[in-house]
Design an enzyme around this catalytic site. Structure first.
Site: not given
Ligand code: UDP
Ligand code: MN
Length: 351
Positions: A118, A121, A208, A210, A232-233, A300
């Site tokens: 995706f 914008g 994603d 980005d 991160g986890y 998520e």
């Protein structure tokens, strides 16, 4: 003679009658068939597809005769990571698979991999690097169809692609809320599978935009339902996971529950696996919205709830979605795909 004269009209009548009866029976048969043949539903199509695949690939892990490769071991291997979940799904880390062996299994299967991304914008600016690096690292040598969902089709970059790899642009509306863009993804993935992919792809990955590829991402990631561990986890206690904690939400996971924290920025699997995931998450998202709830991390959170109940058949280590701002940890031998650093306030329609 007289018998024959008397017989002719009788024969004619009989022939005529049987022709009429035959035509009527044929018509009845045709109409009855039309009435009783079911309109192919989605479930019916899945069933046909499954049968086809099963018969086509009686042995899904077939390799070529006399292929030479390093001897596998069940006692020597990496000691610093866990390579299997408690439900016996592989956890893919560098050093747990032989890439050329994987290719010798999957390349002859002539599979197609669809990839959704995706770019709505300002996120369109990430698309070029995503595609350029995907061409260098993502399923190189396989048939790949990219599906770019964007509100700015005129800004989609031209990126040279290998044969058998194609870019498809799908127009979507703009939005004033990033949460909405993020949440809409499941519905659009579900629709794409139903309307465009059903008959011509085997696997799908949803990624994603980005982010960039930095290392090999290939056939070792294929499976029915594939989840990626969030960078991160992955080593902390599950009480720290940012699951949806309100019991009123359909994404609810209570304290002391859950396996891993999976990321929404990369997941995949077979067409059927991802279709069921996307439609379930979408239904739960809508049920939440109907009572005024938006889960903590939108899709998520729903994905994490889904993967907890429907265990992934393959789990990808954080090598498959790192974050550029995080420094490499010792267990990370390679970064394959990583989120770029971005200024949320500048890039999102609402920060
Ligand atoms: N996205 C988009 N436009 C937006 C916000 C999000 O296209 O304005 C898409 C894009 O593919 C992005 C994904 O939704 O990669 C998830 O959002 P984001 O990357 O901002 O979430 P994060 O990875 O930072 O949690
Ligand atoms: Mn992201």
């Amino acid at each position: 003679m007289s018998d024959m004269k008397l017989g002719r009209p009788t024969v004619k009548v009989c022939l005529l009658l049987s022709a009429v009866l035959g035509a009527m029976a044929t018509l009845y048969y045709v109409f009855e068939q039309k009435r009783t043949v079911p309109v192919p539903t989605l479930a019916y199509k899945w069933e046909c597809l499954d049968i086809l695949r099963r018969t086509e690939r009686m042995h899904p892990l077939l390799v070529e005769d006399h292929l030479k490769y390093a001897q596998p071991s069940i006692t020597n291997g990496r000691q610093d990571i866990v390579a299997v979940t408690p439900w016996l799904a592989p956890i893919v880390w560098e050093g747990t698979f032989d890439s050329s062996l994987m290719d010798s299994i999957y390349k002859p299967q002539n599979i197609t991999i669809s990839t959704t991304v995706f770019a709505v914008g300002k996120y369109i600016r990430f698309l070029r690097d995503f595609l350029v690096t995907a061409e260098q690292h993502f399923f190189v040598g396989y048939r790949v169809n990219y599906y770019v969902f964007t509100d700015k089709p005129e800004d989609v970059p031209t990126v040279s692609m290998a044969n058998d790899r194609k870019l498809n642009v799908v127009l979507v509306p703009s939005s004033k809320r990033w949460q909405e863009i993020s949440a809409r993804r499941m519905k659009l993935i579900q629709t794409l599978i139903e309307e465009k992919l059903l008959n011509n792809v085997d696997y799908i990955f949803c990624l994603d935009v980005d982010s960039k590829f930095h290392g090999h991402w290939g056939a070792e990631t294929l499976g029915h339902l594939v989840a990626v561990i969030h960078p991160g986890y992955y080593s902390g206690d599950r009480s720290l996971f940012t699951y949806e904690r309100r019991s009123t939400s359909r994404a609810f996971i209570a304290e002391g529950e859950g396996d891993f924290y999976y990321c929404g920025g990369a997941f995949g699997g077979s067409l059927k696996g991802v279709h069921t995931l996307a439609s379930t998450c979408q239904d739960n998202f809508e049920a939440d919205a109907a009572v005024g709830i938006e889960a903590a991390w939108q899709e998520e959170s729903h994905l994490n709830r889904y993967m907890w109940i429907n265990k992934p058949t393959k789990v990808l280590s954080p090598e498959y979605l790192w974050q550029d701002f995080k420094s490499k940890t010792p267990e990370l031998k390679i970064i394959r795909f990583s989120g770029v650093v971005k200024n949320y306030a500048e890039i999102r329609p609402n920060a």
